[in-house]
Scaffold this motif. Structure first.
Motif, short mmCIF file in Angstrom:
data_model
loop_
_atom_site.label_atom_id
_atom_site.label_comp_id
_atom_site.label_asym_id
_atom_site.label_seq_id
_atom_site.Cartn_x
_atom_site.Cartn_y
_atom_site.Cartn_z
N ALA A 51 0.83 -1.21 0.00
CA ALA A 51 0.00 0.00 0.00
C ALA A 51 0.86 1.26 0.00
N PHE A 52 1.91 1.29 0.83
CA PHE A 52 2.72 2.50 0.96
C PHE A 52 3.61 2.74 -0.25
N ILE A 53 4.13 1.67 -0.87
CA ILE A 53 4.96 1.89 -2.06
C ILE A 53 4.09 2.36 -3.22
N THR A 54 2.86 1.87 -3.29
CA THR A 54 1.94 2.34 -4.33
C THR A 54 1.61 3.81 -4.10
N LEU A 55 1.45 4.19 -2.82
CA LEU A 55 1.20 5.60 -2.51
C LEU A 55 2.41 6.45 -2.89
N GLY A 56 3.61 5.97 -2.56
CA GLY A 56 4.82 6.72 -2.91
C GLY A 56 4.97 6.92 -4.40
N GLY A 320 -2.81 -7.76 1.26
CA GLY A 320 -2.43 -6.77 0.26
C GLY A 320 -3.62 -5.96 -0.24
N PRO A 321 -4.63 -6.62 -0.80
CA PRO A 321 -5.82 -5.86 -1.22
C PRO A 321 -6.48 -5.12 -0.07
N LEU A 328 -5.42 3.47 0.41
CA LEU A 328 -5.59 4.22 -0.83
C LEU A 328 -7.05 4.53 -1.13
N GLY A 329 -7.92 3.56 -0.87
CA GLY A 329 -9.32 3.76 -1.20
C GLY A 329 -10.09 4.52 -0.14
N VAL A 330 -9.97 4.08 1.14
CA VAL A 330 -10.77 4.68 2.22
C VAL A 330 -10.13 5.95 2.76
N ILE A 331 -8.85 5.88 3.16
CA ILE A 331 -8.20 7.02 3.80
C ILE A 331 -7.83 8.11 2.78
N ILE A 332 -7.14 7.72 1.71
CA ILE A 332 -6.72 8.70 0.70
C ILE A 332 -7.87 9.09 -0.22
N GLY A 333 -8.78 8.16 -0.44
CA GLY A 333 -9.94 8.45 -1.28
C GLY A 333 -9.71 8.33 -2.77
N GLU A 334 -8.69 7.55 -3.15
CA GLU A 334 -8.42 7.37 -4.58
C GLU A 334 -9.36 6.30 -5.14
#
Length: 377
Positions: A51-56, A320-321, A328-334
């Motif tokens: 999750a964090f590397i995808t965010l980065g 992972g999912p 990414l989906g809930v907190i970041i809202g992407e």
């Protein structure tokens, strides 16, 4: 009765032996269960790493590369060089965390000595398969197919079981074969959903690349199972991450740059990546979780055996999912990180299949002490 008479009494000696064996088996069971817990935590932290590397890779200069400003980059560069670069940045950060941990605990000397040993070299070979090959394929697969690629990469325990049978004549019994079948069935379910009519054009390629990651990690698990059994897990993960990080930067990226038409291309991009502060914050976090995850994977392997270590770590097919969806989906809202009920079912099915490969799941819930007494009688 005196102590001497007790020792001379056959009944006393037998009962003492039984008690000692029961205590030993109970201690071994606790150690084994602790290894399972550590293996499961490695799966959870790997999900957090994903999750964090995808965010980065969606922040800072990466947002420009993957966004509207990527017109100067070829499709090959965007998919493969950036995927390899993301892995390289993460593994370098992870290696720094591992080296800092060794330094604080006074193990740096052990790290350098291990490199020149046979187990150390085995771990380095495993790192080359799991880092420049599998990790890059993993990141590229996520970029192409999203979190749906994660359960496909979790086929590595099934692949490891098959490779162990082919290469080392290790056991592949009926139960393990059923586990492999469950994993393959789950991957077929995920694949059929991912390449459906509403899927993006890149999903099919992403799932194929995810299978490459599974193959790489399958080979790594088989090789690292030998080396990690004789090396401290904190040392072995340092060897692994340093090898992977350096190989990504100085071997894989130049090769990809040559294919893309210029060896300097990846190094120019690397300079921008390492100086992009808003992205490096998240890479530092992803590197930390990668360090913890692989260290616990190697430690779990040494406590439960490579097969079960790979199986418990393979629960990242579920974590992972889940972590990507939460962060990414809930907190970041992407958008685009939610999974259907059938995809969640397949991910859980994959995790169960992985567990079946390594052990009878019922063994986790009971341990009959009378059976121990019978064995020692």
């Amino acid at each position: 009765m005196s102590q001497a008479e007790n020792v001379a009494n056959p009944s006393y000696v037998k009962n003492s032996n039984v008690s000692a064996r029961i205590a030993k088996k109970e201690l071994s069971a606790k150690f084994f269960k602790k290894g399972i817990t550590i293996g499961l935590l490695s799966g959870l932290t790997y999900g957090m790493f994903a999750a964090f590397i995808t965010l980065g890779m969606s922040r800072g200069v990466w947002a420009d590369w993957y966004g509207a400003n990527s017109t100067g980059l070829s499709a090959f560069t965007v998919v493969f060089i950036l995927g390899a670069l993301g892995t390289a940045v993460n593994d370098i950060c992870s290696a720094i965390w591992a080296l800092l941990n060794n330094g604080i605990k006074g193990k740096l000397g052990d790290f350098f000595r291990t490199i020149n040993t046979k187990p150390g070299r085995m771990i380095m070979v495993a790192a080359l398969l799991g880092g420049p090959i599998a990790n890059v394929a993993y990141i590229v697969a996520i970029q192409l197919a999203g979190s749906i690629a994660i359960p496909i990469t979790a086929l590595c325990p099934a692949i490891g079981a098959i490779l162990g049978r082919v290469l080392y004549k290790q056991e592949l019994n009926k139960r393990m074969s059923v586990g492999v079948l469950i994993c393959v069935t789950a991957s077929i379910i995920i694949g059929s959903i991912g390449i459906g009519g509403d899927a993006a054009d890149s999903v099919g390629l992403g799932l194929i690349v995810a299978l490459v990651a599974a193959l790489g990690w399958g080979f790594e698990g088989v090789l690292a199972g030998y080396g990690s059994a004789m090396v401290d897990s904190e040392i072995s993960i340092t060897v692994r991450q340093v090898t992977s990080g350096l190989a990504n930067i100085f071997i894989l990226l130049p090769i990809l740059g040559f294919i893309a038409g210029g060896i300097s291309i990846p190094f120019e991009l690397a300079g921008q990546a390492f100086t992009s502060g808003s992205a490096m914050i998240w890479f530092a976090v992803s590197g930390f979780f990668a360090f913890i995850s692989f260290m616990w994977w190697y430690k779990g392997n040494s406590m439960t055996g490579a097969a079960l270590g790979m199986a418990t770590n393979g629960t990242y097919s579920f974590f992972g999912p889940l972590c990507c969806w939460i962060l990414l989906g809930v907190i970041i809202g992407e958008p685009g990180w939610s999974l259907t009920a059938l995809e969640w079912f397949a991910a859980i099915m994959m995790a169960f299949g992985i567990l079946v490969i390594a052990m009878n799941p019922m063994d986790l819930f009971h341990k009959d002490k009378e059976e121990i007494i019978d064995e020692t009688a």
